[in-house]
Design a protein around this motif. Structure first.
Motif, short mmCIF file in Angstrom:
data_model
loop_
_atom_site.label_atom_id
_atom_site.label_comp_id
_atom_site.label_asym_id
_atom_site.label_seq_id
_atom_site.Cartn_x
_atom_site.Cartn_y
_atom_site.Cartn_z
N ASN A 291 0.81 -1.23 0.00
CA ASN A 291 0.00 0.00 0.00
C ASN A 291 0.85 1.28 0.00
O ASN A 291 0.40 2.32 0.49
CB ASN A 291 -0.92 0.08 1.23
N LEU A 292 2.07 1.23 -0.51
CA LEU A 292 2.91 2.44 -0.49
C LEU A 292 2.36 3.48 -1.47
O LEU A 292 1.77 3.12 -2.50
CB LEU A 292 4.36 2.09 -0.84
N PRO A 293 2.58 4.78 -1.19
CA PRO A 293 2.07 5.82 -2.10
C PRO A 293 2.56 5.61 -3.53
O PRO A 293 1.83 5.84 -4.50
CB PRO A 293 2.65 7.12 -1.53
N GLU A 294 3.81 5.13 -3.68
CA GLU A 294 4.34 4.91 -5.04
C GLU A 294 3.54 3.83 -5.77
O GLU A 294 3.39 3.89 -6.99
CB GLU A 294 5.81 4.49 -4.98
N ALA A 295 3.06 2.84 -5.02
CA ALA A 295 2.25 1.79 -5.66
C ALA A 295 0.99 2.44 -6.24
O ALA A 295 0.58 2.14 -7.37
CB ALA A 295 1.88 0.71 -4.66
N HIS A 296 0.41 3.37 -5.49
CA HIS A 296 -0.79 4.05 -5.99
C HIS A 296 -0.46 4.88 -7.23
O HIS A 296 -1.23 4.90 -8.20
CB HIS A 296 -1.39 4.93 -4.89
N ASN A 297 0.68 5.57 -7.21
CA ASN A 297 1.05 6.37 -8.39
C ASN A 297 1.24 5.47 -9.62
O ASN A 297 0.84 5.81 -10.73
CB ASN A 297 2.34 7.14 -8.13
N LEU A 298 1.85 4.32 -9.37
CA LEU A 298 2.10 3.39 -10.47
C LEU A 298 0.79 2.85 -11.05
O LEU A 298 0.61 2.80 -12.27
CB LEU A 298 2.98 2.24 -9.95
N ILE A 299 -0.13 2.49 -10.17
CA ILE A 299 -1.42 1.96 -10.64
C ILE A 299 -2.14 3.04 -11.44
O ILE A 299 -2.69 2.79 -12.51
CB ILE A 299 -2.28 1.49 -9.45
N SER A 300 -2.08 4.25 -10.91
CA SER A 300 -2.75 5.35 -11.60
C SER A 300 -2.10 5.59 -12.98
O SER A 300 -2.80 5.87 -13.96
CB SER A 300 -2.66 6.60 -10.73
#
Ligand code: GLC
Length: 640
Positions: A291-300
């Motif tokens: 759940n790291l913020p970078e994971a969210h950026n990558l998914i986005s």
């Protein structure tokens, strides 16, 4: 840009000149794409890679089949199909359902009969022989494994699905490949470029640093998060099984290659891409790497690019994490509505199982009432069982608020479901039990966990009736909760545990196989002629599905509200749409339960006389001021 805004933009367009629309979509999304890209891959070093991405997008668009481009256009104009009351899903293993893709093709009439029009097929691409985590160890993202048929079979199936109005979901195992994947093989031969596609290390110093904070996914069968690979004399990160190598997304080449794989997967006619294990996509020393913020950026970033190239395709988040973390996969702040359109409602699932075991609904209310509202263009996949284990991911502070000890409570649930309590009707198995911590998860089919297996074995009619009622109630909840209800194949006929995995060397260590049964066509052939638990379950679900499709109030427009009834055994929620309403009430107790009905009157359910219960087809009278529910009854009360 989210689906609705795009939809508005597109409804104004008369022309469907493909390239023009592509340019428009790129122009609308490019700012966010650029921002996410450089947040992961700093601009100073990665201008070249960003240019590569800009060159790649139009190339991928050109390769997209015309028929699908047309479908993209139509979908953008017509709004969010995945929030419709008309959608009902089923998850299945092709080889367990009807042998292969051709066999599945022949069963389209079965889906129609039940009312299912959305299918999640478990992995069908090539994988290692022997253990392969059910195909989640991927040898190739696009090549159909011979045992399922050919790419032509898949294309002919997806085309038949389109003709029959059936949506298809396939997995994109985005976090890892198998150790037989071409990149892994090159890495093993010493190719530095491909060693850098994974997290590989020459000694165990960095792995040891990671291990300090990384949890273990499969502690029993695959302890630790790194594997030493003698062929390349290096350690590689393997968070899941030791043959599943984690991809290194801090390398932009990996992102570009995986984006290409993703788009090509959708080009085969996939409507929904299940982003497998996406919470794990970014790793950082000193964190749990989930759940790291970078994971969210990558998914986005994946999402935005897909939006540009194949905008009719949507993403489903497989993030089996805490309720407040799951919701983040719909995207927050500027990413709101720009990550995944759909997410597994793992919280609902786990809480339902908690309510069955405790016969109480307090934790359910406590957990779901404080989850923030989801973005309006996003929805849930609601399910009770799937191919995986049931994790006990409840929030400790909420368990404590009820005066219970979280550790003891989890122990009780494991005892209840995994045959450690004589009086429990459940026949489940312990999965990944860690005696040191007492942590564990649960496997078993819905019917076995709900008591049908024990009822049949002990020839206990009363238990049998209760088990059937529970199976129906649980499905009645997911069919009414808003979003895509996903039935796990076999549950529609109350299929029991399948213990045959114990004899298969490639499966026996992983008891999730106990809930991956063969579809029983013999039972299905007799559904119409027999009075059996199987036919009762099938026929009731068939009726509930039909009813759901007839009532637009079931569509997800963020129109769900939970109601406390004052009775801790009861769960109640309402779905509303303009002046229409549907009140769901269910009893998790083995005894009849009574609730005061004055609040139901206040909600307006009696303004035109006695309301109809769409489940039983009977009118509900409340002359006594009380409403009684029999054990495991579910009511769908319709506002007249
Ligand atoms: C997902 C799948 C599960 C698999 C894991 C690793 O959680 O549902 O079956 O083991 O990903 O790919």
């Amino acid at each position: 840009m989210n689906q609705t805004s795009l939809h508005k933009l597109f409804s104004q367009k008369k022309s469907k000149n493909n390239k023009e629309l592509f340019d428009l979509r790129l122009a609308t999304n490019i700012t966010l794409i650029q921002k996410q890209f450089f947040s992961l891959y700093p601009e100073q070093q990665h201008q070249k890679h960003f240019q590569k991405l800009l060159d790649l997008l139009p190339k991928l668009f050109t390769l997209r089949p015309e028929e699908l481009k047309q479908q993209d256009f139509d979908r953008l104009k017509s709004g969010n199909w995945y929030q419709s009351e008309k959608i009902v899903g089923m998850q299945l293993y092709v080889e367990h359902f009807n042998k292969d893709l051709k066999g599945l093709h022949k069963r389209i009439p079965y889906f129609k009969k039940l009312g299912v029009n959305f299918l999640h097929l478990m992995p069908i691409t090539t994988r290692p022989k022997g253990e392969s985590d059910g195909g989640y160890a991927v040898n190739n993202y696009l090549q159909v494994d011979k045992k399922y048929g050919s790419k032509e079979d898949l294309l002919s199936l997806t085309s038949a699905f389109r003709k029959n109005g059936i949506y298809l979901m396939l997995d994109f195992v985005v976090n890892h490949t198998s150790n037989e994947f071409s990149w892994a093989k090159k890495a093993m031969k010493g190719d530095k470029k491909y060693q850098n596609y994974y997290y590989t290390f020459e000694d165990s110093t960095i792995p040891a640093e990671f291990e300090k904070t990384l949890p273990e996914v499969f502690p029993e069968t695959s302890p630790g998060n790194f594997t030493y690979v003698p062929e390349m004399k290096r350690w590689v990160m393997t968070v899941f099984n030791n043959y599943q190598w984690d991809l290194n997304y801090s390398n932009p080449e990996v992102f570009l290659e995986m984006l290409t794989n993703l788009v090509k997967l959708t080009d085969m006619g996939v409507d929904v891409v299940r982003f497998d294990a996406l919470a794990f996509l970014w790793k950082k020393i000193g964190t749990a790497s989930q759940n790291l913020p970078e994971a969210h950026n990558l998914i986005s970033l994946f999402r935005m690019c897909l939006q540009v190239v194949a905008p009719g395709t949507i993403l489903l988040a497989e993030a089996i994490v805490a309720p407040t973390d799951i919701i983040k996969y719909f995207g927050e702040e500027e990413k709101r509505g720009n990550e995944c359109e759909v997410a597994y409602n793992a919280s609902l699932m786990a809480l339902l199982w908690n309510s069955i075991a405790t016969k109480k609904t307090e934790l359910f209310y406590k957990s779901l009432m404080h989850v923030p509202a989801k973005p309006k263009d996003c929805t849930w996949t609601n399910y009770i069982r799937c191919h995986d284990d049931i994790g006990l991911g409840y929030e400790n502070h909420l368990i404590e608020e009820m005066g219970w000890n979280p550790e003891m409570h989890r122990k009780f649930l494991l005892d209840y479901y995994c045959q450690r309590l004589d009086w429990s009707p459940a026949t489940g198995m312990l999965f990944m039990y860690n005696p040191k911590t007492g942590d564990g998860r649960i496997t078993g089919s819905a019917a076995s966990l709900l008591g049908l297996e024990k009822a049949i074995a002990t020839k206990n009619e009363g238990l049998m009736e209760q088990a059937v009622a529970k199976i129906i109630m649980m499905h009645g909840i997911i069919l009414a909760f808003g979003g895509i209800p996903m039935i796990y194949a076999g549950d529609e006929i109350g299929t029991l545990n399948d213990y045959s995995f114990k004899k298969d060397v490639s499966k026996k260590e992983d008891n999730r196989w106990v809930n991956r049964p063969m579809q029983n066509w013999d039972v299905i052939s007799k559904l119409n002629n027999e009075i059996s638990p199987e036919s009762k379950i099938f026929q009731t679900l068939q009726k509930l599905i039909k009813t759901r499709k007839e009532q637009p109030v079931f569509a997800d427009t963020n129109n769900l509200e939970l109601y406390h009834t004052g009775n801790n055994h009861i769960l109640s929620f309402e779905r509303t749409q303009e002046n229409k309403g549907l009140l769901v009430i269910c009893n998790f107790d083995e005894n009849p339960q009574v609730i005061d009905s004055s609040w139901i009157k206040k909600l307006g359910y009696f303004s035109k006389g006695e309301p109809l219960d769409l489940v039983s087809g009977e009118k509900i009278g409340l002359s006594s001021g009380l409403l009684e529910l029999i054990p495991y009854q579910i009511i769908w009360l319709k506002k007249a």
